[in-house]
Scaffold this motif. Structure first.
Motif, PDB file in Angstrom:
ATOM      1  N   SER A   1      -0.389   4.287  -1.021  1.00  0.00           N
ATOM      2  CA  SER A   1      -1.348   5.384  -1.176  1.00  0.00           C
ATOM      3  C   SER A   1      -0.920   6.614  -0.379  1.00  0.00           C
ATOM      4  O   SER A   1      -0.261   6.506   0.673  1.00  0.00           O
ATOM      5  N   ASP A   2      -1.299   7.784  -0.897  1.00  0.00           N
ATOM      6  CA  ASP A   2      -1.134   9.057  -0.174  1.00  0.00           C
ATOM      7  C   ASP A   2       0.321   9.364   0.161  1.00  0.00           C
ATOM      8  O   ASP A   2       0.639   9.795   1.272  1.00  0.00           O
TER       9      ASP A   2
ATOM     10  N   ASP B   1       0.855  -1.187   0.000  1.00  0.00           N
ATOM     11  CA  ASP B   1       0.000   0.000   0.000  1.00  0.00           C
ATOM     12  C   ASP B   1       0.892   1.239   0.000  1.00  0.00           C
ATOM     13  O   ASP B   1       1.524   1.571   1.003  1.00  0.00           O
TER      14      ASP B   1
ATOM     15  N   ASN C   1      -5.626  -0.533  -6.739  1.00  0.00           N
ATOM     16  CA  ASN C   1      -6.291   0.762  -6.673  1.00  0.00           C
ATOM     17  C   ASN C   1      -5.385   1.801  -7.334  1.00  0.00           C
ATOM     18  O   ASN C   1      -4.278   2.056  -6.869  1.00  0.00           O
TER      19      ASN C   1
ATOM     20  N   CYS D   1      -6.686   4.976  -8.207  1.00  0.00           N
ATOM     21  CA  CYS D   1      -7.449   6.220  -8.152  1.00  0.00           C
ATOM     22  C   CYS D   1      -6.552   7.436  -7.900  1.00  0.00           C
ATOM     23  O   CYS D   1      -5.512   7.342  -7.247  1.00  0.00           O
ATOM     24  N   TRP D   2      -7.011   8.569  -8.421  1.00  0.00           N
ATOM     25  CA  TRP D   2      -6.396   9.865  -8.192  1.00  0.00           C
ATOM     26  C   TRP D   2      -4.927   9.877  -8.623  1.00  0.00           C
ATOM     27  O   TRP D   2      -4.062  10.420  -7.949  1.00  0.00           O
ATOM     28  N   THR D   3      -4.671   9.209  -9.747  1.00  0.00           N
ATOM     29  CA  THR D   3      -3.396   9.287 -10.452  1.00  0.00           C
ATOM     30  C   THR D   3      -3.704   9.703 -11.886  1.00  0.00           C
ATOM     31  O   THR D   3      -4.859   9.676 -12.321  1.00  0.00           O
TER      32      THR D   3
ATOM     33  N   ARG E   1      -2.020  -1.081  -3.745  1.00  0.00           N
ATOM     34  CA  ARG E   1      -2.742   0.188  -3.691  1.00  0.00           C
ATOM     35  C   ARG E   1      -1.769   1.327  -4.009  1.00  0.00           C
ATOM     36  O   ARG E   1      -0.777   1.511  -3.306  1.00  0.00           O
ATOM     37  N   LEU E   2      -2.095   2.104  -5.057  1.00  0.00           N
ATOM     38  CA  LEU E   2      -1.228   3.187  -5.525  1.00  0.00           C
ATOM     39  C   LEU E   2      -1.952   4.525  -5.573  1.00  0.00           C
ATOM     40  O   LEU E   2      -1.442   5.486  -6.138  1.00  0.00           O
ATOM     41  N   ALA E   3      -3.114   4.629  -4.978  1.00  0.00           N
ATOM     42  CA  ALA E   3      -3.966   5.814  -5.094  1.00  0.00           C
ATOM     43  C   ALA E   3      -3.327   7.046  -4.455  1.00  0.00           C
ATOM     44  O   ALA E   3      -2.446   6.956  -3.597  1.00  0.00           O
ATOM     45  N   ASP E   4      -3.787   8.212  -4.901  1.00  0.00           N
ATOM     46  CA  ASP E   4      -3.371   9.501  -4.343  1.00  0.00           C
ATOM     47  C   ASP E   4      -1.873   9.727  -4.463  1.00  0.00           C
ATOM     48  O   ASP E   4      -1.189  10.055  -3.490  1.00  0.00           O
ATOM     49  N   ASN E   5      -1.367   9.546  -5.656  1.00  0.00           N
ATOM     50  CA  ASN E   5       0.033   9.827  -5.962  1.00  0.00           C
ATOM     51  C   ASN E   5       0.108  10.540  -7.307  1.00  0.00           C
ATOM     52  O   ASN E   5      -0.884  10.619  -8.042  1.00  0.00           O
TER      53      ASN E   5
END
Length: 379
Positions: free
Chosen positions: A11-12, A9, A58, A60-62, A34-38
């Motif tokens: 994320s962020d 994970d 995940n 998201c937000w990339t 999980r790779l979201a928010d990067n």
């Protein structure tokens, strides 16, 4: 070098560049990435994933790109909560008091949530929905605010009895899952949520499967539109009764109460979060007792001074046992009348008369539990 991960994970973390090294770090039999928010960018090469047995990812937000059709179809099946296109590459916006109000998914009429940014900056959510076997379901908690959204980890579920609240329940508060809301427009939130269903919840699960114990949580992802805005959440929509908005309860009935939204049209929207009366339900399958299932009512009322009358107040019900897979048979049944008198900023009185004799009628004092932050305006 030489270290592989089954679960990773990231994320962020404000990471930049390609995700190839993160994928290469996964064990061939690894299950979660999980790779979201990067700040990851670039096109995903299918060759990076060809020998990986990922079960969950995940993105998201990339600002990653997916150009391969087969890769897109595969990612849609394993992406957390839904297709990556639902959240990948989208712009997000700052949170401010105008986020307070009611929100719903237009594709799932009959459920939704009330979100308030409180006067200390904390977000508070009450989420009203349904589960199988014709049972209502609500979740709540205070969370954290970030620049572009809110986080509720966990979101909680309770049990009690109508008129008594938590009463003498041994375990009145249960973990119900997690909720994340990202603001993707002035009147749109993207919801990523995981529901921790209990073993007896989904006796007729529709298109959702569950095992016992309920691990992992069941993930979902969807956009929600703003159905109502609080009066006073901007300097352009101030009204006299806006001070009433907030959460109200009777300390003698802890665990149930009212979310009141005074909207920018001067109406009072009320969500009554409560329980079924004692003795009206069969025992559940995990040691529960009669009368400890959740119930909720809602309605839009009008003010006479500081008195709010909701007539009728409605009780949405899943009449065909199709939830949570489908909301086609949610029927808003008239439940009765509710009157809320607000004496001052912190005290009031609730009076009700139900069409259902199991609920009956009565009155009780209420106190303010929480108040939303409103716009700071120069008069």
């Amino acid at each position: 070098e030489g270290i592989w991960f089954d679960f990773l994970d990231l994320s962020d973390n404000h990471l930049e560049g390609s995700i190839e090294s993160a994928i290469r770090a996964m064990h061939p039999e690894g299950h979660t990435l999980r790779l979201a928010d990067n700040a990851f960018i670039g096109t995903i090469d299918p060759e990076w994933l060809i020998d990986r047995a990922l079960e969950l990812i995940n993105l998201c937000w990339t600002d990653l790109q997916i150009d391969d059709e087969l890769l897109s179809e595969w990612l849609e099946d394993i992406h957390e909560g839904g297709a990556p296109e639902l959240c990948m590459g989208r712009e997000r916006f700052a949170v401010d008091p105008s986020i307070s109000g009611s929100w719903y998914n237009p594709a799932r009429d009959g459920e939704g949530f009330s979100l308030m940014l409180l006067d200390n900056g904390t977000p508070l959510v009450y989420w009203f929905s349904h589960i199988s076997n014709n049972r209502q379901f609500w979740l709540f908690n205070a969370g954290q605010t970030v620049d572009h959204g809110t986080r509720f980890r966990p979101i909680l579920r309770t049990r009690g009895e109508f008129g008594l609240g938590f009463s003498d329940q041994d375990r009145p508060t249960l973990r119900g899952g997690e909720l994340r809301l990202d603001r993707v427009g002035s009147d749109r939130l993207h919801a990523q949520f995981r529901i921790a269903y209990q073993g007896s919840d989904l006796e007729q699960p529709g298109d959702i499967s569950i095992t016992w114990p309920p691990m992992p949580d069941t993930p979902f992802r969807s956009d929600h539109e703003q159905l109502s805005s609080l009066a006073g959440s901007t300097c352009e929509n101030r009204l006299p009764q806006q001070w009433i908005s907030g959460v109200w309860f009777d300390p003698e009935r802890d665990g149930e109460g009212f979310v009141v939204e005074v909207n920018d049209r001067g109406q009072g929207i009320v969500y009554w979060f409560t329980y079924t009366p004692a003795g009206t339900n069969a025992p559940d399958h995990v040691g529960g007792r009669r009368g400890d299932w959740q119930a909720w009512m809602m309605g839009v009322g009008s003010f006479e001074g500081d008195r709010l009358t909701v007539d009728p107040i409605l009780r949405p019900r899943d009449t065909e046992f199709a939830m949570p897979g489908s909301t086609e048979n949610i029927v808003a049944e008239p439940w009765g009348t509710l009157i809320l008198d607000f004496h001052n900023d912190d005290q009031g009185q609730a009076e009700f008369a139900s069409l259902d004799e199991d609920f009956g009628g009565g009155s009780f004092p209420i106190q303010r539990l929480a108040r939303p932050t409103l716009a700071q305006c120069e008069d």
